[in-house]
Scaffold this motif. Structure first.
Motif, PDB file in Angstrom:
ATOM      1  N   ILE A 150       0.835  -1.202   0.000  1.00 25.78           N
ATOM      2  CA  ILE A 150       0.000   0.000   0.000  1.00 25.78           C
ATOM      3  C   ILE A 150       0.871   1.253   0.000  1.00 25.78           C
ATOM      4  O   ILE A 150       0.398   2.333  -0.361  1.00 25.78           O
ATOM      5  N   SER A 151       2.145   1.118   0.347  1.00 23.13           N
ATOM      6  CA  SER A 151       3.066   2.252   0.187  1.00 23.13           C
ATOM      7  C   SER A 151       3.212   2.617  -1.283  1.00 23.13           C
ATOM      8  O   SER A 151       3.434   3.789  -1.621  1.00 23.13           O
ATOM      9  N   GLY A 152       3.107   1.636  -2.151  1.00 18.53           N
ATOM     10  CA  GLY A 152       3.212   1.874  -3.589  1.00 18.53           C
ATOM     11  C   GLY A 152       1.932   2.356  -4.220  1.00 18.53           C
ATOM     12  O   GLY A 152       1.956   2.943  -5.301  1.00 18.53           O
ATOM     13  N   THR A 153       0.806   2.137  -3.570  1.00 19.37           N
ATOM     14  CA  THR A 153      -0.472   2.587  -4.126  1.00 19.37           C
ATOM     15  C   THR A 153      -0.932   3.912  -3.543  1.00 19.37           C
ATOM     16  O   THR A 153      -1.737   4.604  -4.152  1.00 19.37           O
ATOM     17  N   GLN A 154      -0.418   4.285  -2.355  1.00 19.32           N
ATOM     18  CA  GLN A 154      -0.848   5.551  -1.762  1.00 19.32           C
ATOM     19  C   GLN A 154       0.273   6.333  -1.079  1.00 19.32           C
ATOM     20  O   GLN A 154       0.028   7.385  -0.482  1.00 19.32           O
ATOM     21  N   GLY A 155       1.508   5.838  -1.196  1.00 19.64           N
ATOM     22  CA  GLY A 155       2.634   6.552  -0.617  1.00 19.64           C
ATOM     23  C   GLY A 155       2.757   6.331   0.877  1.00 19.64           C
ATOM     24  O   GLY A 155       1.831   5.857   1.535  1.00 19.64           O
ATOM     25  N   GLN A 213      -4.931   0.740  15.836  1.00 19.35           N
ATOM     26  CA  GLN A 213      -5.848   1.862  15.675  1.00 19.35           C
ATOM     27  C   GLN A 213      -6.111   2.206  14.208  1.00 19.35           C
ATOM     28  O   GLN A 213      -7.164   2.755  13.880  1.00 19.35           O
ATOM     29  N   ILE A 214      -5.146   1.913  13.332  1.00 20.94           N
ATOM     30  CA  ILE A 214      -5.307   2.297  11.927  1.00 20.94           C
ATOM     31  C   ILE A 214      -5.681   1.124  11.033  1.00 20.94           C
ATOM     32  O   ILE A 214      -5.989   1.317   9.863  1.00 20.94           O
ATOM     33  N   ILE A 215      -5.675  -0.089  11.590  1.00 20.94           N
ATOM     34  CA  ILE A 215      -6.102  -1.272  10.837  1.00 20.94           C
ATOM     35  C   ILE A 215      -7.479  -1.668  11.346  1.00 20.94           C
ATOM     36  O   ILE A 215      -7.629  -2.090  12.496  1.00 20.94           O
ATOM     37  N   PRO A 216      -8.533  -1.541  10.528  1.00 20.29           N
ATOM     38  CA  PRO A 216      -9.874  -1.847  11.006  1.00 20.29           C
ATOM     39  C   PRO A 216     -10.044  -3.250  11.593  1.00 20.29           C
ATOM     40  O   PRO A 216     -10.841  -3.429  12.516  1.00 20.29           O
ATOM     41  N   ARG A 219      -5.366  -5.617  13.945  1.00 20.42           N
ATOM     42  CA  ARG A 219      -4.029  -6.177  14.131  1.00 20.42           C
ATOM     43  C   ARG A 219      -3.358  -6.344  12.779  1.00 20.42           C
ATOM     44  O   ARG A 219      -4.032  -6.385  11.736  1.00 20.42           O
ATOM     45  N   PRO A 220      -2.023  -6.480  12.765  1.00 22.87           N
ATOM     46  CA  PRO A 220      -1.329  -6.797  11.518  1.00 22.87           C
ATOM     47  C   PRO A 220      -1.650  -8.223  11.070  1.00 22.87           C
ATOM     48  O   PRO A 220      -2.124  -9.062  11.863  1.00 22.87           O
ATOM     49  N   ALA A 221      -1.367  -8.505   9.819  1.00 20.52           N
ATOM     50  CA  ALA A 221      -1.532  -9.860   9.291  1.00 20.52           C
ATOM     51  C   ALA A 221      -0.342 -10.723   9.671  1.00 20.52           C
ATOM     52  O   ALA A 221       0.764 -10.230   9.891  1.00 20.52           O
ATOM     53  N   GLN A 222      -0.569 -12.017   9.737  1.00 18.00           N
ATOM     54  CA  GLN A 222       0.500 -12.993   9.856  1.00 18.00           C
ATOM     55  C   GLN A 222       0.951 -13.408   8.458  1.00 18.00           C
ATOM     56  O   GLN A 222       0.171 -13.332   7.499  1.00 18.00           O
ATOM     57  N   PRO A 223       2.202 -13.853   8.301  1.00 22.69           N
ATOM     58  CA  PRO A 223       2.673 -14.265   6.966  1.00 22.69           C
ATOM     59  C   PRO A 223       1.786 -15.301   6.308  1.00 22.69           C
ATOM     60  O   PRO A 223       1.589 -15.275   5.083  1.00 22.69           O
ATOM     61  N   GLY A 250      -6.140  -5.550   5.765  1.00 23.12           N
ATOM     62  CA  GLY A 250      -7.037  -5.537   6.922  1.00 23.12           C
ATOM     63  C   GLY A 250      -7.932  -4.323   6.951  1.00 23.12           C
ATOM     64  O   GLY A 250      -8.475  -3.956   7.994  1.00 23.12           O
ATOM     65  N   GLY A 251      -8.091  -3.676   5.788  1.00 17.86           N
ATOM     66  CA  GLY A 251      -8.916  -2.474   5.697  1.00 17.86           C
ATOM     67  C   GLY A 251      -8.155  -1.183   5.891  1.00 17.86           C
ATOM     68  O   GLY A 251      -8.731  -0.096   5.806  1.00 17.86           O
TER      69      GLY A 251
END
Length: 257
Positions: A150-155, A213-216, A219-223, A250-251
């Motif tokens: 998502i860094s590549g799609t929205q910086g 707080q920023i992932i709806p 939590r982060p994803a697991q591999p 994760g939204g």
């Protein structure tokens, strides 16, 4: 029977993290998988530990001739190539006004140039094989999955180099989808958000603490969860998914600012 029986795959950067989980899942479902890592010993270890038919290739993909060699290794081991997952990469963060040329170009090299070289080397086994199938009246799908962000799609703050490189990979994905679609080579990308890997383990504590707080989904994803998205794009169930960038975050709609 596995859904990927008879298929042969390359997963770059697959001794650890998302790549390791992806290679394991592909092998579990019947694919023969070439495990690749910068560290040849780690690649061999992962190959030995993953259930299924695997081989290993150690080498720096940014070095001249190595992308071509990894493709040739897969052909030598398996006699064919049906799936490529371009996953290898790392981050080297910094703000634009303090970033040197080497730091910027390093990200372009590993995240954009390397996938290009791997795919160019694989063209005879993907594009040309598909062309031969078409001329013989066969419809056989082959798969390319490029791992972006998502860094590549929205910086993202502090990631001008990484974001530019991952955005470049999106452009490569969409162009190759147009060029190779007629030969039944599905080309897609997955834009991941925060996944628990060695790379994200190095994030500052403040960034890690704010993730819920920023992932709806909270939590982060697991591999293994990340690998599931890649796996879907390698299966026959995705034959009509083409030229797409699937966001698996994760939204999360923002960077890790």
């Amino acid at each position: 029977m596995g859904v990927l029986d008879g298929k042969a795959a390359i997963v770059t950067g697959s001794a650890r993290g998302i790549g390791r989980a992806t290679a394991s899942l592909l092998a579990e479902h019947g694919a023969r998988v070439l495990i690749n890592d910068l560290d040849g010993d780690l690649a061999k270890q992962a190959s030995a530990e993953i259930d299924g038919e695997t081989a290993s290739f150690g080498g720096d993909l940014t070095q001249e001739g190595t992308p071509e060699a990894v493709v040739q290794k897969a052909i030598d081991e398996f006699g064919q190539l049906d799936i490529i997952v371009n996953n290898a990469g790392y981050a080297w963060d910094g703000v634009v006004h303090k970033m040197g040329d080497e730091q910027f170009r390093a990200m372009l090299e590993i995240h954009t140039v390397v996938p290009f070289k791997v795919l160019r080397a694989a063209a005879p086994h993907l594009r040309d094989a598909g062309k031969a199938d078409r001329e013989a009246g066969r419809e056989i799908f082959r798969k390319v999955v490029n791992v972006t962000s998502i860094s590549g799609t929205q910086g993202n703050f502090g990631q001008a180099n990484y974001s530019a490189a991952k955005a470049g990979l999106v452009g490569l994905t969409k162009t190759l989808a147009r060029e190779w679609g007629a030969f039944k080579v599905n080309v897609n990308a997955v834009a991941f958000g925060f996944v628990e890997t060695r790379m994200t383990a190095d994030l500052p504590k403040q960034m890690r603490d704010v993730a819920p707080q920023i992932i709806p989904l909270g939590r982060p994803a697991q591999p293994e969860e990340a690998a599931g998205v890649i796996f879907l794009l390698c299966t026959p169930w995705s034959n009509f998914v083409h030229g797409q960038v699937i966001t698996a975050s994760g939204g999360q709609m923002t960077g890790m600012t």
